[in-house]
Design a protein around this motif. Structure first.
Motif, PDB file in Angstrom:
ATOM      1  N   UNK A 166      -4.212  14.945  18.160  1.00 16.35           N
ATOM      2  CA  UNK A 166      -3.903  13.768  17.501  1.00 16.35           C
ATOM      3  C   UNK A 166      -2.344  12.863  18.182  1.00 16.35           C
ATOM      4  N   UNK A 167      -3.101  12.789  19.092  1.00 18.46           N
ATOM      5  CA  UNK A 167      -1.287  12.494  19.940  1.00 18.46           C
ATOM      6  C   UNK A 167      -0.756  10.996  19.092  1.00 18.46           C
ATOM      7  N   UNK A 168      -1.909  10.339  19.108  1.00 22.12           N
ATOM      8  CA  UNK A 168      -1.685   8.925  18.230  1.00 22.12           C
ATOM      9  C   UNK A 168      -2.461   8.774  17.395  1.00 22.12           C
ATOM     10  N   UNK A 169      -1.494   8.164  16.069  1.00 25.82           N
ATOM     11  CA  UNK A 169      -3.048   8.062  15.299  1.00 25.82           C
ATOM     12  C   UNK A 169      -2.306   6.446  14.201  1.00 25.82           C
ATOM     13  N   UNK A 170      -3.387   6.091  13.251  1.00 26.04           N
ATOM     14  CA  UNK A 170      -2.535   5.274  11.729  1.00 26.04           C
ATOM     15  C   UNK A 170      -3.004   6.048  11.197  1.00 26.04           C
ATOM     16  N   UNK A 171      -2.140   6.001   9.810  1.00 23.84           N
ATOM     17  CA  UNK A 171      -2.084   6.771   8.401  1.00 23.84           C
ATOM     18  C   UNK A 171      -2.569   5.553   7.541  1.00 23.84           C
ATOM     19  N   UNK A 172      -3.649   5.936   7.006  1.00 22.07           N
ATOM     20  CA  UNK A 172      -3.568   5.186   5.392  1.00 22.07           C
ATOM     21  C   UNK A 172      -2.666   6.174   4.411  1.00 22.07           C
ATOM     22  N   UNK A 173      -1.495   5.265   3.470  1.00 23.46           N
ATOM     23  CA  UNK A 173      -0.676   6.128   2.491  1.00 23.46           C
ATOM     24  C   UNK A 173      -0.814   5.225   0.867  1.00 23.46           C
ATOM     25  N   UNK A 174      -1.757   6.046  -0.237  1.00 23.26           N
ATOM     26  CA  UNK A 174      -1.522   4.493  -1.057  1.00 23.26           C
ATOM     27  C   UNK A 174      -0.333   5.317  -1.924  1.00 23.26           C
ATOM     28  N   UNK A 215      14.514   5.056   7.679  1.00 19.06           N
ATOM     29  CA  UNK A 215      13.532   3.497   8.331  1.00 19.06           C
ATOM     30  C   UNK A 215      15.017   2.587   8.737  1.00 19.06           C
ATOM     31  N   UNK A 216      14.415   2.181   9.036  1.00 24.68           N
ATOM     32  CA  UNK A 216      16.652   1.128   9.311  1.00 24.68           C
ATOM     33  C   UNK A 216      16.619   0.126   8.132  1.00 24.68           C
ATOM     34  N   UNK A 217      15.492  -0.333   7.778  1.00 24.28           N
ATOM     35  CA  UNK A 217      16.000  -1.162   6.823  1.00 24.28           C
ATOM     36  C   UNK A 217      14.343  -1.167   5.668  1.00 24.28           C
ATOM     37  N   UNK A 218      14.528  -0.423   4.231  1.00 23.49           N
ATOM     38  CA  UNK A 218      14.079  -0.176   3.319  1.00 23.49           C
ATOM     39  C   UNK A 218      12.683  -1.086   3.145  1.00 23.49           C
ATOM     40  N   UNK A 273       0.383   1.943   2.191  1.00 25.37           N
ATOM     41  CA  UNK A 273       1.029   1.130   3.919  1.00 25.37           C
ATOM     42  C   UNK A 273       0.612   2.196   4.475  1.00 25.37           C
ATOM     43  N   UNK A 274       0.446   1.514   6.218  1.00 26.83           N
ATOM     44  CA  UNK A 274       0.172   1.711   7.411  1.00 26.83           C
ATOM     45  C   UNK A 274       0.874   2.450   8.093  1.00 26.83           C
ATOM     46  N   UNK A 275       0.341   4.060   8.214  1.00 29.09           N
ATOM     47  CA  UNK A 275       1.725   4.738   9.599  1.00 29.09           C
ATOM     48  C   UNK A 275       1.251   4.889  10.795  1.00 29.09           C
ATOM     49  N   UNK A 276       2.362   4.561  11.643  1.00 34.89           N
ATOM     50  CA  UNK A 276       1.539   4.569  12.939  1.00 34.89           C
ATOM     51  C   UNK A 276       2.256   6.003  13.057  1.00 34.89           C
ATOM     52  N   UNK A 278       6.589   5.031  12.453  1.00 36.49           N
ATOM     53  CA  UNK A 278       6.907   3.804  11.832  1.00 36.49           C
ATOM     54  C   UNK A 278       5.558   3.623  11.051  1.00 36.49           C
ATOM     55  N   UNK A 279       6.364   1.913  10.234  1.00 32.64           N
ATOM     56  CA  UNK A 279       5.272   1.403   8.751  1.00 32.64           C
ATOM     57  C   UNK A 279       4.841   0.769  10.103  1.00 32.64           C
ATOM     58  N   UNK A 280       3.536   0.253   9.286  1.00 34.70           N
ATOM     59  CA  UNK A 280       3.124  -1.195  10.027  1.00 34.70           C
ATOM     60  C   UNK A 280       2.689  -1.870   8.958  1.00 34.70           C
ATOM     61  N   UNK A 281       3.234  -3.328   8.558  1.00 32.99           N
ATOM     62  CA  UNK A 281       3.628  -4.472   7.432  1.00 32.99           C
ATOM     63  C   UNK A 281       2.213  -5.311   8.223  1.00 32.99           C
TER      64      UNK A 281
END
Length: 846
Positions: free
Chosen positions: A769-777, A817-820, A829-832, A843-846
């Motif tokens: 899985x070289x690219x994926x999106x992960x949901x984190x609670x 992260x650059x910005x908290x 939160x969804x992580x790419x 990276x964090x997708x918002x």
């Protein structure tokens, strides 16, 4: 191309010239394409240069093909060591395409390989600026950024207390008349700017690193002090008067001190400064204007030490096992860490490592009170000169607590003047780490109250050295006292130094003639001490051999036995009992590894080791011998291949590997470079049923709030640097991933549970899985500042190694992260997550 006449002649009414140019361009393009087809990259490159000089309007049309041609031609020139031609080609290419990130990055790669790291960094940095999504350039820049601007710069600039104390001491000196200032080892130029703000008439600052010098130039200009601070790109030892500075200065300010105080050459640079750059010091009782005298900040230092028990230091610097999963470690092989201090070593090796003792995993136990090791007066030239020639001082310290002696921990108090001081003690809130001198080669490390720790201290080769460390019990002290009393009456004269020296010599072990000293990195020693690692590999290898055994024992004449995949017995009798061909095992893990020897104990196995160093090969041979291996059982594979790039080969043209062991994770916590490419080659070289270890790796991470990681990664605004504008400039060199972390002791608050981020499958690549999106609670409200990550390495479906376990020789890493991001419990939160070559981006997708 020199003075081409074709360009001035392109004008109205000059159709013949234009037609001729067009025909030449067309022919050159055809010739270039023909040469590319014939892989004549040098000629193709020359044709493209002609085309682009005659017809610059074709730049965009031929850009990609030109890039490809340049890169291939550069590889050929590199292989032929035609360095000047190679650099010339890139300079020509960059004149044509000054803003091409691919060419900039490739130029940087060549410069980096040649050792020009500063210059390489400039090209990588430019490539990233031109295209922030260019992963190859980003990975290259991050690799050199850590080297060019070391992480301690960020930590120290964020230490407000340290900045305030240095500022106060400099201000006091300048205001009292020391108006001409030299800053040695300027870094970002912060001390120079303190001096200028305090009212210094003239400020000179020298910095050897090209990157830091250029950074200081930008910082000084941004703070509008370029007219008052002269920056010199050189080391202080090369400064001459009046060539570089007009006259001797009255004040030198410096912080060229490391965790062991002397390791950055402060003694040598201050001796030179007193002799050539500073006014003479003021003598006691002498009055007069301060601008007639010389002075150094810091004025002096006191070095302290403490004997400690620390399991974490022990497992990284001392092999504490006599046997590893059935492999006996013979006494004639002595493992030592590079931090082991030996007077007899030819090369100057830093005799200590460094640790933030307040954060060392598992903590530590003080076995002695803190004791004074040495004082040094930086304002006394004769004292500085005598340091390097002084004989080692013996020290004897009483033990106050029972425990195992693992290290002498060292720190210092830097006395900037009679009023201001900085301590690097482990009990202080400070940006400093402590120097750690691991204890090795003692017959017994256990000590109790009543015992003494003895040692000798000196300042040799610009390093604080602590040698001949030993433990003396009460009985041994009495024996030494008796022998002294019989011969002389030294004790009655109170000659404690002689006693200490004798006590120190009592237990100093010297290597026997038959001993092999094997120096290992601290991570390699921790690996040898990692029992679950070796047990896991032994079990997994045994399972693979068991699954292959029936096929190995097939009769010679069996038509189903394929000779090119596995060799059946070649005995004279066509029976099941014929001697089977051995299993071939190749270990290409990095550094020192005993896995090939473990494999050799599991039956008919021919193990190959890829260790490079001679002393490591000798040590493995001695271990094999001690475990009664038949001679030549263990092969050193790099002796059989022409270069390291060919390391994944077959032992013979008709043999395939049963097991290939790859290193997937670096000790730092990052994925090894080019690991997926190595896995692809390895899969082609396995016999039917053979395995790559590990078979697959799962990457895990969690969200945390950690102010420590934020401060270690970037300078936080103007307040920390007392209003000076430094952060935007040095933060260009921040990297998003922090390595060599210990999650067990990292100051942080977990805001989520661990989640699986990525799968790297070495055996079945379609499962990657070289690219994926992960949901984190989110399980706790707070600010997400970082995403630490680690790995579970699966040797098979049942045997797993965890790189975050207590026994792990691997460290962990974290994306900062650059910005908290402010989060509330229950949110998602969804992580790419992306894996590109050996670089992982989260990276964090918002």
């Amino acid at each position: 191309m020199p003075n081409s006449r074709s360009r001035p002649r392109r004008g109205a009414g000059n159709g013949a010239g234009t037609a001729g140019r067009d025909e030449l361009v067309s022919r050159s393009l055809q010739s270039a394409e023909h040469c590319l087809g014939a892989q004549d990259f040098g000629t193709a490159y020359a044709h493209y240069l002609l085309v682009l000089s005659l017809a610059p309007e074709l730049k965009e049309d031929v850009k990609e093909t030109f890039q490809y041609t340049l890169l291939r031609w550069a590889e050929e020139l590199d292989a032929l060591n035609r360095t000047q031609d190679l650099l010339g080609c890139y300079e020509q290419a960059l004149e044509l395409f000054p803003d091409d990130e691919v060419i900039c990055n490739s130029m940087g790669e060549h410069l980096f390989r040649m050792g020009f790291r500063d210059e390489a960094a400039g090209y990588f940095h430019k490539a990233v600026k031109l295209n922030p999504d260019f992963n190859d350039a980003k990975e290259n820049f991050y690799r050199v950024a850590n080297w060019l601007v070391e992480r301690w710069h960020f930590i120290m600039l964020n230490d407000t207390r340290r900045n305030m104390i240095y500022n106060a001491a400099i201000q006091k000196a300048v205001c009292s008349g020391f108006k001409n200032v030299l800053d040695i080892g300027a870094g970002t130029g912060i001390l120079s700017m303190f001096a200028k703000k305090a009212g210094a008439h003239s400020v000179y600052a020298c910095e050897l690193s090209k990157t830091m010098y250029e950074l200081a130039c930008d910082v000084v200009a941004a703070n509008k002090m370029e007219a008052g601070i002269k920056l010199l790109h050189m080391k202080s030892l090369d400064i001459e008067i009046p060539k570089h500075i007009p006259e001797r200065v009255s004040l030198v300010v410096t912080e060229t001190v490391d965790a062991g105080l002397f390791g950055e050459g402060i003694v040598e640079s201050l001796i030179h400064a007193w002799e050539h750059l500073l006014l003479q010091p003021k003598t006691k009782g002498e009055n007069g204007n301060c601008d007639k005298y010389g002075k150094v900040i810091p004025a002096s230092a006191i070095i302290y030490g403490m004997a400690v028990e620390c399991a974490e230091i022990r497992r990284h610097h001392r092999v504490g096992l006599k046997e590893i999963v059935g492999i006996h470690l013979p006494t004639n092989v002595k493992f030592q860490s590079p931090a082991y201090s030996s007077v007899d070593t030819e090369e100057t090796v830093e005799p200590y490592t460094t640790e933030k003792m307040s954060r060392v995993p598992g903590g530590y136990l003080a076995l002695t009170e803190s004791f004074e090791i040495m004082k040094v007066d930086f304002n006394n030239l004769q004292e500085l000169k005598s340091l390097a020639t002084k004989k080692p001082d013996p020290i004897s310290i009483p033990v106050v607590k029972e425990g195992t002696l693992d290290a002498i921990v060292v720190w210092f108090v830097l006395q900037l003047d009679d009023e201001h001081s900085l301590s690097t003690s482990p009990s202080e809130e400070t940006c400093w780490e402590q120097a750690v001198y691991p204890v090795q080669d003692l017959p017994d490390y256990w000590m109790k109250p009543g015992d003494h720790v003895t040692m000798e201290v000196s300042c040799q080769d610009c390093y604080l050295r602590i040698q001949s460390i030993s433990v003396l019990g009460l009985e041994q002290e009495m024996e030494v006292t008796k022998s002294f009393t019989k011969t002389t009456d030294l004790l009655s004269l109170g000659n404690e130094a002689e006693l200490c020296s004798a006590l120190a010599n009592l237990q100093t072990s010297k290597p026997d003639a038959g001993e092999q000293i094997c120096v290992l990195e601290s991570s390699e020693i921790a690996l040898l001490n990692n029992i679950p690692y070796h047990e896991g590999f032994k079990m997994a290898m045994k399972k693979v051999f068991s699954s292959l055994t029936p096929e190995k024992l097939c009769p010679v004449m069996d038509p189903h036995c394929q000779n090119n995949e596995m060799s059946c017995g070649t005995g004279k009798h066509n029976t099941m009992k014929s001697t089977p061909e051995p299993f071939y095992v190749l270990d290409v893990s990095e550094g020192f590894s005993i896995l090939p020897i473990i494999a050799g104990t599991l039956g008919q196995v021919k193990p190959y080791s890829s260790v490079e160093k001679d002393q490591h090969r000798i040590a493995l041979d001695l271990i094999s011998e001690a475990n009664h291996f038949p001679k030549e059982t263990l092969e050193f594979w790099l002796r059989h291949v022409e270069d390291e790039s060919a390391v994944l080969q077959r032992p013979k043209s008709d043999k395939l590997w049963s097991i290939i062991i790859l290193d997937v994770i670096e000790p730092s916590g990052l994925i090894q470079q080019e690991i997926m490419e190595k896995a692809a080659i390895s899969r082609c070289l396995l016999q039917s049923g053979g395995k790559i270890f590990p078979q697959y790796v799962l990457m895990f991470g969690l969200l945390v709030e950690s102010q420590t990681l934020v401060e270690e990664n970037a300078v936080q605004g103007l307040e920390r640097t007392l209003g000076l504008n430094i952060a935007p400039f040095i933060n260009q060199f921040q990297v998003p991933i922090r390595v060599f972390l210990d999650l067990s002791s990292l100051p942080c608050t977990p805001l989520s549970k661990p989640v699986e981020l990525l799968r790297l499958d070495l055996m079945t690549p379609y499962l990657n899985t070289s690219n994926r999106e992960v949901k984190v609670r989110i399980c706790k409200s707070g600010q997400v500042t970082a995403i630490p990550f680690w790995y579970h390495m699966y040797l098979d479906e049942e045997i797993r190694l965890d790189t975050s376990s207590e026994a792990s020789h691997w460290k962990q890493a974290a994306v900062v992260l650059d910005n908290p991001i402010q989060v509330e419990m229950g949110e998602e939160l969804v992580l790419s997550v992306e894996h590109h070559k050996s670089n992982v981006s989260i990276t964090v997708k918002q």
